[in-house]
Design an enzyme around this catalytic site. Structure first.
Site, PDB file in Angstrom:
ATOM      1  N   ASP A   1      -2.657   4.274   3.451  1.00 38.30           N
ATOM      2  CA  ASP A   1      -3.281   3.402   2.453  1.00 38.30           C
ATOM      3  C   ASP A   1      -4.771   3.285   2.786  1.00 38.30           C
ATOM      4  O   ASP A   1      -5.212   3.728   3.847  1.00 38.30           O
ATOM      5  CB  ASP A   1      -2.584   2.030   2.548  1.00 38.30           C
ATOM      6  CG  ASP A   1      -3.048   1.049   1.497  1.00 38.30           C
ATOM      7  OD1 ASP A   1      -3.532   1.473   0.436  1.00 38.30           O
ATOM      8  OD2 ASP A   1      -2.904  -0.178   1.739  1.00 38.30           O
TER       9      ASP A   1
ATOM     10  N   GLU B   1      -9.535   5.665   0.811  1.00 37.25           N
ATOM     11  CA  GLU B   1     -10.569   6.141  -0.150  1.00 37.25           C
ATOM     12  C   GLU B   1     -11.861   6.563   0.541  1.00 37.25           C
ATOM     13  O   GLU B   1     -12.513   7.458   0.020  1.00 37.25           O
ATOM     14  CB  GLU B   1     -10.839   5.036  -1.182  1.00 37.25           C
ATOM     15  CG  GLU B   1      -9.684   4.808  -2.147  1.00 37.25           C
ATOM     16  CD  GLU B   1      -8.454   4.159  -1.504  1.00 37.25           C
ATOM     17  OE1 GLU B   1      -8.634   3.453  -0.507  1.00 37.25           O
ATOM     18  OE2 GLU B   1      -7.345   4.399  -1.978  1.00 37.25           O
TER      19      GLU B   1
ATOM     20  N   ASP C   1      -2.713  -0.166  -6.859  1.00 41.19           N
ATOM     21  CA  ASP C   1      -2.463  -1.587  -7.143  1.00 41.19           C
ATOM     22  C   ASP C   1      -2.477  -1.914  -8.626  1.00 41.19           C
ATOM     23  O   ASP C   1      -3.464  -2.419  -9.169  1.00 41.19           O
ATOM     24  CB  ASP C   1      -3.512  -2.440  -6.409  1.00 41.19           C
ATOM     25  CG  ASP C   1      -3.385  -2.311  -4.905  1.00 41.19           C
ATOM     26  OD1 ASP C   1      -2.332  -1.845  -4.429  1.00 41.19           O
ATOM     27  OD2 ASP C   1      -4.351  -2.689  -4.209  1.00 41.19           O
TER      28      ASP C   1
HETATM   29  O1  MIG Z   1      -6.006  -4.458   0.685  1.00 41.49           O
HETATM   30  O2  MIG Z   1      -1.320  -2.993   2.939  1.00 41.49           O
HETATM   31  O3  MIG Z   1      -2.403  -0.463  -2.364  1.00 41.49           O
HETATM   32  O4  MIG Z   1       0.210  -1.063  -1.649  1.00 41.49           O
HETATM   33  O5  MIG Z   1       0.627  -3.292   0.030  1.00 41.49           O
HETATM   34  C1  MIG Z   1      -4.670  -4.263   0.358  1.00 41.49           C
HETATM   35  C2  MIG Z   1      -1.416  -3.966   1.951  1.00 41.49           C
HETATM   36  C3  MIG Z   1      -4.071  -3.178   1.209  1.00 41.49           C
HETATM   37  C4  MIG Z   1      -3.223  -1.953  -0.675  1.00 41.49           C
HETATM   38  C5  MIG Z   1      -2.106  -1.077  -1.133  1.00 41.49           C
HETATM   39  C6  MIG Z   1      -0.853  -1.884  -1.218  1.00 41.49           C
HETATM   40  C7  MIG Z   1      -0.535  -2.491   0.130  1.00 41.49           C
HETATM   41  C8  MIG Z   1      -1.701  -3.354   0.598  1.00 41.49           C
HETATM   42  N1  MIG Z   1      -2.920  -2.545   0.618  1.00 41.49           N
END
Ligand code: MIG
Length: 801
Positions: A407, A410, A485
């Site tokens: 996650d 980016e 999200d």
């Molecule tokens: O700033 O890890 O898209 O699926 O549950 C949020 C917490 C960070 C974003 C992800 C989401 C995940 C969440 N993450």
């Protein structure tokens, strides 16, 4: 458009007349009077690469997107010239290049019809601020041309009339038309006069695509640096364009383990351990099939990657093992940010080895994410990737985690403008040192790649399973993905449908959305409708953020639980069908989800259809995406289709109303299809498959179907231990014949097929299997037309009156 306003007097620059050319095997170089070089490489008869330099020499030829396994070779290649043009001809294409300005036009070699033509063609601006060029291309859009592709853009399936930006971006609660979001896939398909072609602009800088938005009949694309470097891919079938693009940028290196195609349950976050256990037990208690349970960031110690919060998870190894016994695979999240903490070994090691990204003048790239202030590994350095892959040893080999979820790659940074690294951050880029301007769009991809390498090593002899949020073209080789999200609204159900189709036609089929919505909370009806859509997505996971209430199949009352269970059960029955579609994707690059335009591009009605799609080869689905619906209008593509629920035959080619109360949805099966089914299992491998059901949908005419199987995990299939069954169905007024052609060395665990024939228009009088007659007294066929036969038959011939 001119971007360097300070230098406006300079403006756009253009190639001048060609003064020389040379040929080097499959590549031609055309040089102009003003030192522009156009390099044309014929990779296949239908795939030509165009690459431009504005200063005689080219950059080092390096791409993260193009796979070394891409097909190459052509049947025919010839260069001729007339007074005005150089003409390159392959078996499929004719490409004319103007001698006065390098403008190109491309024709179908079979009928000389124009496919794609430069307008201004290549032009550029010098970039005063960064050096190099802003590279641009413009093309004439043809009459009623439609455009598709471009990854995860949450907009109408047909891109015409819009402009897009490609810059991988963390986009919490994005909405319809938000642009850019998480992924950069600079590949589009143009379709006009029944012919489709694709363009893959392999440039990782921030780029833009304009489909007749700035100017009505012009399509253009440009990037803020790098080279004008693109691949032209001809169909004329859109499926072939997508398959060729996928061949070029890579098919998944392995099939997923079958369990990864089961249902997954996730939340940010399930903790402590007792809460996770309560979730897994509840699935088994309520008999809702589920294969994977997720640990989001709260399993870690202060969000330090590769650590555990020992208070909440005192014995992770035992927990993971207990889950395994109940049939759950554990999947853990890993983010790129490494907490600045001299007592944290991962941080110390990366610091010592100089693995963190740095700013232009030398300081580390410091940014705030979940753990607080962090440094970030430079995943564009092969040595760093290797180190990162090694970090998974304990998590996978020791503790037994089966999948990793990447996650924030980016990369996302909190509380800063742009929500990511500044442009000046330096990257290794596999030896082609550069700034973040060039590396940004591939950073997440390279992280997922390093993760994949770790999983591959430490899961062996099982197959790896990875999920990523950020991606660039080619990321599909290593990992699955989700759409980020989203929000618990009806519009987002529609968006999820489009995004999954769009990613699929952009080479990335292993995709799904956060079912029910990540932000905010769905009501039971929305959740049930979303499960119905998600059942058809290769990656099938419920996920939501913690602060918006419960989002498990039982969170909305027993009526909804029953509906959700019913659809998850259908998914499990269809696993061999989906697995076969996945195999075709991994083998041939054929997308698993096919928008109707991919299914029947010659019917103009399909060009604007958003909602309906084909799942695999034979199943048509259309989600209900509004509240209180008792059904919906939808378009059924040409041909005959069986309603999945009552086997009534519908004629396609028009829009129709289809009933679908909350416990139903529009699903149709193509006439002539043979659909394989497994029994419902609570998780993959719960039951030994003792019999394969084959649902045979009678049709007058011919149809072929396939069933691919193997050990459902491991690598034996790569050594020929798979089972591929090709079925050929021939239906006549009073007979039905099914021929079976087998390939592969895998012995399936079952000995028999249960054949269920739907829609047979006659009463069976004789069943002949390889010239032996089945005793009709023993098999009770008339009534439901079901009977059991040995799996190895070659020819099944049914006659009747
Ligand atoms: O700033 O890890 O898209 O699926 O549950 C949020 C917490 C960070 C974003 C992800 C989401 C995940 C969440 N993450």
């Amino acid at each position: 458009m001119i971007l360097n306003t300070e230098l406006e007097h300079k403006g756009n620059l253009f190639p001048s007349k060609v003064v020389s050319y040379r040929k080097d095997v499959d590549t031609f170089y055309f040089t102009t009077d003003n030192y522009v070089v156009l390099q044309v490489t014929v990779r296949r008869d239908s795939v030509i690469r165009f690459r431009y330099s504005t200063k005689t020499i080219f950059d080092n030829d390096f791409s993260y997107a193009i796979t070394k396994y891409a097909s190459e070779g052509y049947n025919h290649l010839e260069l001729t010239e007339d007074e005005t043009h150089y003409i390159i001809t392959t078996a499929k294409l004719i490409c004319k290049i103007s001698k006065t300005d390098l403008r190109k036009s491309i024709y179908d070699a079979k009928d000389d019809k124009l496919i794609c033509e430069d307008e201004l063609g290549f032009h550029w601006e010098e970039s005063y601020e960064f050096g190099g060029d802003i590279v641009k291309m413009s093309k004439v859009s043809q009459d009623s041309e439609a455009f598709y592709g471009l990854g995860d853009k949450p907009v109408h399936i047909n891109l015409k009339g819009k402009r897009f930006e490609n810059w991988v971006t963390d986009s919490y609660a994005y909405g319809r038309d938000t642009d850019p979001i998480y992924k950069t896939i600079p590949f589009y398909v143009g379709l006009h006069h029944e012919k489709a072609y694709g363009i893959f602009f392999d440039n990782t800088f921030r780029s833009y695509f304009d489909f007749c938005s700035e100017r009505r009949n012009i399509t253009s694309f440009w990037a803020e640096g790098g080279e004008m470097n693109y691949y032209f891919i001809y169909g004329p079938a859109m499926t072939d364009v997508v398959a060729s693009y996928t061949d070029l940028t890579g098919k998944p290196h392995e099939l997923p383990p079958l369990w990864a195609l089961g249902y997954h349950q996730c939340k940010w976050s399930y903790y402590p351990e007792s809460n996770v256990r309560a979730i897994t037990s509840k699935f088994r208690e309520l008999e809702i099939p589920c294969d994977a349970i997720y640990l989001d960031i709260d399993y870690m110690d202060g969000f330090r990657c590769f650590t555990w919060n020992k208070e909440h998870f005192p014995d992770p190894k035992k927990m993971v093992k207990d889950f395994e016994k109940e049939g759950f695979k554990t999947i853990a999240i890993i983010d790129p940010g490494i907490k600045i903490d001299m007592n944290y070994s991962v941080f110390r090691e990366a610091l010592e080895k100089d693995y963190f990204c740095k700013r232009a003048d030398g300081p580390y790239m410091k940014g705030k994410v979940w753990p607080g202030e962090c440094f970030f590994p430079d995943f564009t350095d092969p040595e760093v990737r290797d180190w990162w892959s090694g970090l998974y040893k304990e998590l996978i080999e020791e503790i037994g985690v089966k999948g990793v979820w990447n996650d924030m790659n980016e990369p996302a940074v909190m509380e800063v403008p742009g929500k990511t690294f500044p442009n000046d951050v330096r990257h290794n880029y596999d030896g082609n040192r550069c700034s973040h301007r060039k590396a940004h769009n591939i950073y997440g991809m390279q992280m997922a790649r390093a993760t994949y390498q770790g999983l591959k090593k430490f899961s062996y002899p099982k197959r790896p399973f990875v999920i990523t949020r950020a991606a660039y073209s080619g990321t599909q080789r290593y990992t699955s993905t989700w759409t980020g999200d989203n929000v618990a609204t009806w519009d987002h159900l529609n968006i999820a449908n489009i995004q999954a189709q769009r990613l699929s036609m952009s080479g990335f089929s292993f995709v799904g959305s956060d079912i029910g919505g990540f932000a905010e909370q769905p009501n039971g009806e929305l959740y049930a409708r979303w499960i119905q859509l998600g059942m058809f997505h290769p990656f099938f996971r419920t996920h939501s953020s913690g602060d918006h209430g419960d989002q498990e199949p039982w969170a909305f009352g027993s009526n909804i639980t029953d509906i959700v269970r019913k659809f998850i059960e259908i998914r499990y029955q269809l696993l061999p069908y989906l697995y076969t579609a996945f195999w075709r994707y991994a083998e041939e690059g054929i997308p698993i989800l096919k928008s109707l335009v991919l299914f029947d591009q010659e019917d103009q009605h399909t060009h604007y259809r958003n909602d309906e799609f084909i799942f695999g080869e034979k199943i048509l689905a259309c989600p209900i995406a509004e509240p209180n619906a008792k059904g919906r209008r939808m378009f059924i593509p040409r041909g005959d289709w069986y309603n999945f629920w009552d086997n009534e035959v519908w004629k396609g080619g028009e829009e129709v109303w289809v009933d679908a109360d909350l416990d139903s949805m529009p699903i149709f099966v193509k006439a002539g299809a043979i659909i394989p089914k497994y029994p419902v299992q609570q998780y993959v491998g719960e039951k030994e498959i003792k019999e394969l059901e084959l649902d045979v949908y009678y049709k007058e005419g011919k149809e072929t179907s396939q069933v691919y199987e193997d050990a459902h995990d491991g690598y034996d299939y790569k050594k020929g231990r798979f089972s591929l069954r090709d079925f050929k169905l021939i239906g006549k007024k009073k007979s039905l014949t099914i021929q079976q052609f087998k390939a592969g060395k895998y012995i399936t665990p079952y000995e028999t097929f249960k054949i269920n024939i739907k829609g047979l228009p006659f009463k069976i009088t004789k069943i002949d299997i390889d010239h032996d007659l089945l005793d009709l007294k023993k098999v009770k066929v008339n009534g439901d037309n079901s009977f059991v036969i040995e799996k190895e038959f070659n020819r099944l011939h049914i006659t009747g009156k």
